[in-house]
Scaffold this active site. Structure first.
Site, PDB file in Angstrom:
ATOM      1  N   PRO A   1       0.885  -1.198  -0.016  1.00  0.00           N
ATOM      2  CA  PRO A   1      -0.006   0.045   0.067  1.00  0.00           C
ATOM      3  C   PRO A   1       0.969   1.312   0.138  1.00  0.00           C
ATOM      4  CG  PRO A   1       0.045  -1.118   2.248  1.00  0.00           C
ATOM      5  CD  PRO A   1       0.948  -1.788   1.351  1.00  0.00           C
TER       6      PRO A   1
ATOM      7  N   ASN B   1      -7.466   9.199  -5.771  1.00  0.00           N
ATOM      8  CA  ASN B   1      -7.624   8.063  -6.599  1.00  0.00           C
ATOM      9  C   ASN B   1      -7.069   6.732  -6.164  1.00  0.00           C
ATOM     10  OD1 ASN B   1      -8.490   9.806  -9.010  1.00  0.00           O
ATOM     11  ND2 ASN B   1      -6.571  10.765  -8.833  1.00  0.00           N
TER      12      ASN B   1
END
Length: 178
Positions: free
Chosen positions: A65, A160
């Site tokens: 991540p 996003n």
């Protein structure tokens, strides 16, 4: 510091074998919970300085991540603390170990949002899995709260989200697909 950990190597949804392998502390930090294991898996050979060649299944690792954030606001001395806060909320929101979270922040960037140079931010969140409406909403709210401390209103922040395939994410000289 070396840790011994037991990996389950799964194939076609069935546990085929177990492999004992030593990982260096700074290379892997933590092993992901076994509940995230998925099959089929890409396997890779790795040579250890302390022993024979073993099979390491990179697809068992929790993944990457990461947040890449740009803002036209100067974060100053609080930048590192903001990045640490962002790292923690990414780990919490995406349910991933913080040891794998990467955060890159560019502040003071020339930016317009809606034709105005008022405080704003634009960011991209990349992850191997864990990208979904609930997690994205939780992370958007948490990052908006952190950015509000710098005078950036939530209606001037775009985030996003990208769910990355393991073959499209590199780490440690290879991809997570092997």
């Amino acid at each position: 510091m070396m840790r011994s950990i037991l990996l389950l190597i799964a194939g076609l949804g069935l546990v085929e074998s177990m492999v004992l392998h030593r990982f260096s502390h700074d290379a892997f930090h933590k092993l992901a919970p076994l509940s995230i294991l998925r099959a089929p898996c890409a396997k890779m050979k790795q040579r250890s300085e302390e022993g024979p060649e073993t099979i390491v299944d990179l697809s068992l690792l929790p993944g990457d991540p990461s947040l890449v954030l740009n803002t036209n606001v100067m974060l100053g001395d609080a930048k590192v603390n903001f990045m640490k806060g962002a790292s923690a909320v990414i780990a919490s929101s995406l349910k991933k170990p913080e040891a794998y979270v990467a955060v890159a922040v560019s502040d003071g960037v020339s930016m317009l949002f809606g034709g105005s140079d008022a405080p704003c931010a634009v960011g991209c969140v990349y992850s191997l899995g864990s990208i979904n409406q609930a997690n994205n909403g939780a992370l958007t709210a948490a990052l908006s709260d952190l950015l509000a401390d710098f005078g950036i209103p939530s209606n001037r922040i775009y985030l996003n989200f990208f769910d990355i395939e393991r073959a499209n994410c590199g780490w440690s000289g290879r991809t997570f697909a092997g």
